[in-house]
Design a protein around this motif. Structure first.
Motif, PDB file in Angstrom:
ATOM      1  N   GLY A  61       0.798  -1.216   0.000  1.00  0.00           N
ATOM      2  CA  GLY A  61       0.000   0.000   0.000  1.00  0.00           C
ATOM      3  C   GLY A  61       0.831   1.267   0.000  1.00  0.00           C
ATOM      4  N   SER A  62       0.140   2.390  -0.080  1.00  0.00           N
ATOM      5  CA  SER A  62       0.825   3.676  -0.178  1.00  0.00           C
ATOM      6  C   SER A  62       1.621   4.006   1.081  1.00  0.00           C
ATOM      7  CB  SER A  62      -0.172   4.799  -0.475  1.00  0.00           C
ATOM      8  OG  SER A  62      -1.104   4.887   0.581  1.00  0.00           O
ATOM      9  N   GLN A  63       1.233   3.474   2.197  1.00  0.00           N
ATOM     10  CA  GLN A  63       1.969   3.687   3.445  1.00  0.00           C
ATOM     11  C   GLN A  63       2.793   2.459   3.823  1.00  0.00           C
ATOM     12  OE1 GLN A  63       1.944   6.737   4.989  1.00  0.00           O
ATOM     13  NE2 GLN A  63       0.801   7.296   3.147  1.00  0.00           N
ATOM     14  N   GLY A  64       3.034   1.610   2.846  1.00  0.00           N
ATOM     15  CA  GLY A  64       3.754   0.361   3.087  1.00  0.00           C
ATOM     16  C   GLY A  64       5.252   0.541   3.156  1.00  0.00           C
ATOM     17  N   GLY A  65       5.930  -0.574   3.273  1.00  0.00           N
ATOM     18  CA  GLY A  65       7.378  -0.542   3.339  1.00  0.00           C
ATOM     19  C   GLY A  65       7.939  -1.892   3.729  1.00  0.00           C
ATOM     20  N   TYR A  66       9.168  -1.897   4.183  1.00  0.00           N
ATOM     21  CA  TYR A  66       9.892  -3.130   4.479  1.00  0.00           C
ATOM     22  C   TYR A  66      10.357  -3.154   5.926  1.00  0.00           C
ATOM     23  CZ  TYR A  66       9.657  -3.939  -0.446  1.00  0.00           C
ATOM     24  OH  TYR A  66       9.178  -4.152  -1.706  1.00  0.00           O
ATOM     25  N   TYR A  67      10.498  -4.357   6.445  1.00  0.00           N
ATOM     26  CA  TYR A  67      10.951  -4.585   7.808  1.00  0.00           C
ATOM     27  C   TYR A  67      11.676  -5.931   7.826  1.00  0.00           C
ATOM     28  CZ  TYR A  67       6.868  -7.615   7.753  1.00  0.00           C
ATOM     29  OH  TYR A  67       5.962  -8.580   7.408  1.00  0.00           O
ATOM     30  N   LEU A  68      12.385  -6.216   8.906  1.00  0.00           N
ATOM     31  CA  LEU A  68      13.042  -7.513   9.031  1.00  0.00           C
ATOM     32  C   LEU A  68      11.995  -8.574   9.301  1.00  0.00           C
ATOM     33  CD1 LEU A  68      16.232  -6.863  11.198  1.00  0.00           C
ATOM     34  CD2 LEU A  68      16.028  -6.946   8.715  1.00  0.00           C
ATOM     35  N   ALA A  69      12.089  -9.691   8.589  1.00  0.00           N
ATOM     36  CA  ALA A  69      11.129 -10.776   8.759  1.00  0.00           C
ATOM     37  C   ALA A  69      11.429 -11.616  10.005  1.00  0.00           C
ATOM     38  CB  ALA A  69      11.124 -11.669   7.517  1.00  0.00           C
ATOM     39  N   ARG A  70      12.640 -11.487  10.513  1.00  0.00           N
ATOM     40  CA  ARG A  70      13.062 -12.196  11.732  1.00  0.00           C
ATOM     41  C   ARG A  70      13.829 -11.202  12.594  1.00  0.00           C
ATOM     42  NH1 ARG A  70      15.828 -16.502   8.064  1.00  0.00           N
ATOM     43  NH2 ARG A  70      17.562 -15.220   8.617  1.00  0.00           N
ATOM     44  N   PRO A  71      14.035 -11.516  13.867  1.00  0.00           N
ATOM     45  CA  PRO A  71      14.833 -10.622  14.710  1.00  0.00           C
ATOM     46  C   PRO A  71      16.250 -10.436  14.161  1.00  0.00           C
ATOM     47  CG  PRO A  71      13.664 -12.226  16.057  1.00  0.00           C
ATOM     48  CD  PRO A  71      13.479 -12.646  14.622  1.00  0.00           C
ATOM     49  N   ALA A  72      16.795  -9.246  14.345  1.00  0.00           N
ATOM     50  CA  ALA A  72      18.120  -8.909  13.805  1.00  0.00           C
ATOM     51  C   ALA A  72      19.223  -9.817  14.334  1.00  0.00           C
ATOM     52  CB  ALA A  72      18.461  -7.454  14.119  1.00  0.00           C
ATOM     53  N   ASP A  73      19.065 -10.342  15.529  1.00  0.00           N
ATOM     54  CA  ASP A  73      20.105 -11.225  16.064  1.00  0.00           C
ATOM     55  C   ASP A  73      20.015 -12.638  15.499  1.00  0.00           C
ATOM     56  OD1 ASP A  73      17.804 -11.911  17.437  1.00  0.00           O
ATOM     57  OD2 ASP A  73      18.751 -11.917  19.415  1.00  0.00           O
ATOM     58  N   GLU A  74      18.975 -12.920  14.706  1.00  0.00           N
ATOM     59  CA  GLU A  74      18.829 -14.228  14.057  1.00  0.00           C
ATOM     60  C   GLU A  74      19.192 -14.196  12.576  1.00  0.00           C
ATOM     61  OE1 GLU A  74      14.958 -15.886  14.729  1.00  0.00           O
ATOM     62  OE2 GLU A  74      15.073 -15.559  16.887  1.00  0.00           O
ATOM     63  N   ILE A  75      19.516 -13.030  12.063  1.00  0.00           N
ATOM     64  CA  ILE A  75      19.900 -12.891  10.649  1.00  0.00           C
ATOM     65  C   ILE A  75      21.384 -12.583  10.597  1.00  0.00           C
ATOM     66  CG2 ILE A  75      19.545 -11.636   8.490  1.00  0.00           C
ATOM     67  CD1 ILE A  75      16.724 -10.914   9.547  1.00  0.00           C
ATOM     68  N   THR A  76      22.132 -13.416   9.885  1.00  0.00           N
ATOM     69  CA  THR A  76      23.578 -13.213   9.800  1.00  0.00           C
ATOM     70  C   THR A  76      23.958 -12.524   8.495  1.00  0.00           C
ATOM     71  OG1 THR A  76      24.014 -15.335   8.709  1.00  0.00           O
ATOM     72  CG2 THR A  76      23.971 -15.326  11.143  1.00  0.00           C
ATOM     73  N   VAL A  77      25.167 -12.010   8.483  1.00  0.00           N
ATOM     74  CA  VAL A  77      25.713 -11.439   7.248  1.00  0.00           C
ATOM     75  C   VAL A  77      25.704 -12.510   6.161  1.00  0.00           C
ATOM     76  CG1 VAL A  77      27.813 -10.516   6.180  1.00  0.00           C
ATOM     77  CG2 VAL A  77      27.090  -9.696   8.434  1.00  0.00           C
ATOM     78  N   LYS A  78      26.011 -13.736   6.531  1.00  0.00           N
ATOM     79  CA  LYS A  78      26.000 -14.828   5.548  1.00  0.00           C
ATOM     80  C   LYS A  78      24.617 -15.005   4.934  1.00  0.00           C
ATOM     81  CE  LYS A  78      26.936 -19.659   4.709  1.00  0.00           C
ATOM     82  NZ  LYS A  78      27.373 -20.942   5.217  1.00  0.00           N
ATOM     83  N   ASP A  79      23.559 -14.937   5.751  1.00  0.00           N
ATOM     84  CA  ASP A  79      22.200 -15.072   5.218  1.00  0.00           C
ATOM     85  C   ASP A  79      21.951 -14.060   4.106  1.00  0.00           C
ATOM     86  OD1 ASP A  79      21.531 -17.064   7.115  1.00  0.00           O
ATOM     87  OD2 ASP A  79      20.787 -15.573   8.541  1.00  0.00           O
TER      88      ASP A  79
END
Length: 134
Positions: A61-79
């Motif tokens: 939607g017009s007010q939409g956007g993006y966010y992390l799908a998982r907590p930041a401590d569960e996403i690695t640089v490798k991912d």
């Protein structure tokens, strides 16, 4: 090994999204573009695989956007890098032995495999949370 702009810019964008959406909000690609200097059209290309690999989620939607799908401590640089790079290794033959007819007798294979192992260990131990929080 040299990371492509996809990997470098993608990691930068994901880290920015992680930083500004810690409160559970979301951010538009236009705002990510303004803050990072990465073109909005390029960001659109980067978010597709990141969404597919459950690194980013989106609100439509017009007010939409993006966010992390998982907590930041569960996403690695490798991912992030594996999601964006065509292959993530010092040489392709480390990932696919069928690419080289000399694979079984290559004098350099063990070197490439050792570099690959160390590289993977390194980026696997760095989370987005580590980057965002310094």
């Amino acid at each position: 090994m040299r990371l492509s702009t996809r990997g470098r810019y993608g990691l930068q964008a994901v880290c920015h999204i992680a930083k500004v959406t810690q409160d559970g909000s979301h951010i538009s690609l236009m705002d990510v573009s303004k803050s990072t200097g990465i073109s909005e059209s390029y960001l659109e290309q980067l978010v597709r695989p990141l969404k597919k690999d459950c690194i980013l989620g989106s609100v439509r939607g017009s007010q939409g956007g993006y966010y992390l799908a998982r907590p930041a401590d569960e996403i690695t640089v490798k991912d992030v890098l594996v999601s964006l790079e065509e292959f993530f290794a010092p040489t392709e033959c480390v990932l696919r032995s069928d690419l080289c007819s000399r694979y079984s007798k290559c004098p350099y294979r063990l070197i490439w495999e050792n570099i690959n192992e160390k590289l993977n260990e390194s980026v696997l131990n760095i989370s987005l949370s580590d980057i965002v929080n310094g």
